[in-house]
Motif scaffolding. Sequence first.
Motif, short mmCIF file in Angstrom:
data_model
loop_
_atom_site.label_atom_id
_atom_site.label_comp_id
_atom_site.label_asym_id
_atom_site.label_seq_id
_atom_site.Cartn_x
_atom_site.Cartn_y
_atom_site.Cartn_z
N ARG A 249 0.91 -1.42 0.14
CA ARG A 249 0.02 -0.11 -0.07
C ARG A 249 0.77 1.33 0.01
O ARG A 249 1.64 1.32 0.82
CB ARG A 249 -0.76 0.00 1.17
CG ARG A 249 -2.02 1.10 1.46
CD ARG A 249 -2.73 1.12 2.45
NE ARG A 249 -4.07 1.95 2.28
CZ ARG A 249 -4.69 2.53 3.27
NH1 ARG A 249 -4.45 2.03 4.66
NH2 ARG A 249 -5.83 3.12 3.00
N HIS A 250 0.69 2.03 -0.94
CA HIS A 250 1.38 3.38 -1.05
C HIS A 250 3.03 3.20 -1.09
O HIS A 250 3.57 3.84 -0.42
CB HIS A 250 1.12 4.31 0.17
CG HIS A 250 -0.45 4.66 0.40
ND1 HIS A 250 -1.44 5.03 -0.63
CD2 HIS A 250 -1.31 4.77 1.39
CE1 HIS A 250 -2.54 5.22 -0.37
NE2 HIS A 250 -2.54 5.16 0.96
N GLY A 251 3.37 2.18 -1.95
CA GLY A 251 4.59 2.09 -2.16
C GLY A 251 5.26 1.03 -1.28
O GLY A 251 6.40 1.11 -1.15
N GLU A 252 4.73 0.95 0.11
CA GLU A 252 5.15 -0.18 0.91
C GLU A 252 4.59 -1.33 1.50
O GLU A 252 3.48 -1.54 1.07
CB GLU A 252 5.16 0.71 2.35
CG GLU A 252 5.70 2.16 2.32
CD GLU A 252 5.83 2.93 3.61
OE1 GLU A 252 6.65 3.43 4.22
OE2 GLU A 252 4.54 3.25 4.00
N ILE A 253 5.43 -2.54 1.82
CA ILE A 253 4.70 -3.38 2.10
C ILE A 253 4.29 -3.47 3.48
O ILE A 253 5.15 -3.28 4.56
CB ILE A 253 5.71 -4.84 1.90
CG1 ILE A 253 5.77 -5.06 0.54
CG2 ILE A 253 5.09 -6.17 2.77
CD1 ILE A 253 6.90 -6.10 0.02
N VAL A 254 3.04 -3.47 3.82
CA VAL A 254 2.55 -3.48 5.15
C VAL A 254 2.43 -4.65 5.96
O VAL A 254 2.21 -4.70 7.10
CB VAL A 254 1.21 -2.53 5.15
CG1 VAL A 254 1.15 -1.10 4.36
CG2 VAL A 254 0.00 -3.50 4.21
N GLU A 255 2.11 -5.93 4.87
CA GLU A 255 2.17 -7.16 5.67
C GLU A 255 2.72 -8.10 4.84
O GLU A 255 2.59 -8.30 3.78
CB GLU A 255 0.80 -7.42 6.32
CG GLU A 255 0.53 -8.72 6.84
CD GLU A 255 -0.63 -8.83 7.77
OE1 GLU A 255 -1.03 -9.92 8.34
OE2 GLU A 255 -1.56 -7.91 7.55
N SER A 256 3.31 -9.07 5.27
CA SER A 256 4.03 -10.26 4.62
C SER A 256 3.85 -11.61 5.59
O SER A 256 4.55 -11.60 6.47
CB SER A 256 5.34 -9.79 4.09
OG SER A 256 5.66 -10.80 3.31
N ASN A 257 3.19 -12.52 4.85
CA ASN A 257 3.20 -13.86 5.66
C ASN A 257 2.77 -15.01 4.70
O ASN A 257 2.91 -14.75 3.40
CB ASN A 257 2.24 -13.68 6.74
CG ASN A 257 2.69 -14.30 7.97
OD1 ASN A 257 3.33 -15.48 7.87
ND2 ASN A 257 2.24 -13.96 9.02
N ASP A 258 2.72 -16.14 5.22
CA ASP A 258 2.26 -17.38 4.50
C ASP A 258 0.81 -17.24 4.25
O ASP A 258 0.16 -16.27 4.70
CB ASP A 258 2.68 -18.67 5.26
CG ASP A 258 2.03 -18.59 6.40
OD1 ASP A 258 0.72 -19.30 6.54
OD2 ASP A 258 2.46 -18.55 7.63
#
Length: 289
Positions: A249-258
């Motif tokens: 969102r807006h150029g950033e990864i706000v969450e990352s997971n399986d």
Amino acid sequence: MTDATTPQPADAAPAASAPVLTVDGLTIGIGSRNNVTSIVKGISIALTPGRIQGLAGESGSGKTVTSLAMLGLLPSNAIVGGSIRLAHPDRGETELVGMSHRQLNEIRGRRIAMIFQDPSSSLHPQLTVGVQLTDHVTRHLKFSTRQAREHAIALLDRVRVPNPAEALGRYPHQFSGGQRQRIAIAIALACDPVVLLADEPTTALDVTVQAGILHLLRDLADERQLAVLLVTHDLGVMSSIADDIAVMRHGEIVESNDRQSIFTAPQHPYTRELLASLPGAAGFQEESE
């Protein structure tokens, strides 16, 4: 979009292996050095053989620009920072940021390939499918004309294009949208890349055809141990084939997971917002729990 016909990933994930493509602190701006619009703001992501990494987010989040940066396909006024490293079994890692167009041309199609949302725009309308399929392998792999033709037929057969030998002599407009996307995938796979970037590959297709393309991508990742980046705004597509998901969102990864954790225990409000917009999302979550 979710549907009963879409494929589901295997319950047990394959054993982890070293990433083949590593993005570390990637920044992308558009403009001059004195007037830069920031598009991507220091994201990190890793693509691993045999796994499909989803990159989800709304339009304008920076996900497509990120995938284009991996192939050096950004506009000339793009300013790129950070690192994009491609692993090679014999030569270690190669830094792609700052690489010349000539050097990138040796990697595009050969080590990293891409398929786009609209196959009509990625396939040349005035060249036969056979010409478009064999051009890559004769240039990169130095195949003879006969070898290239046999290879092209085998690829079309693998992606389930009907009558592959006959299809070589036809033009893109003579195929349906789903068949054109399968041909685009065959072209992407022609030189046996290790990374496949898929930018909204099913958006222009109806639900039934989408399911077939998703099945194909899942099978190819497993069979060829391809590291796949699946870019889409549709988390429902992610639910059907992705192993891991990063939400942008807006150029950033706000969450990352399986995948399972993203769908059953999302941590970021934006991820929960995206999930809440999916038809049947609550039912999916209850079933997963």
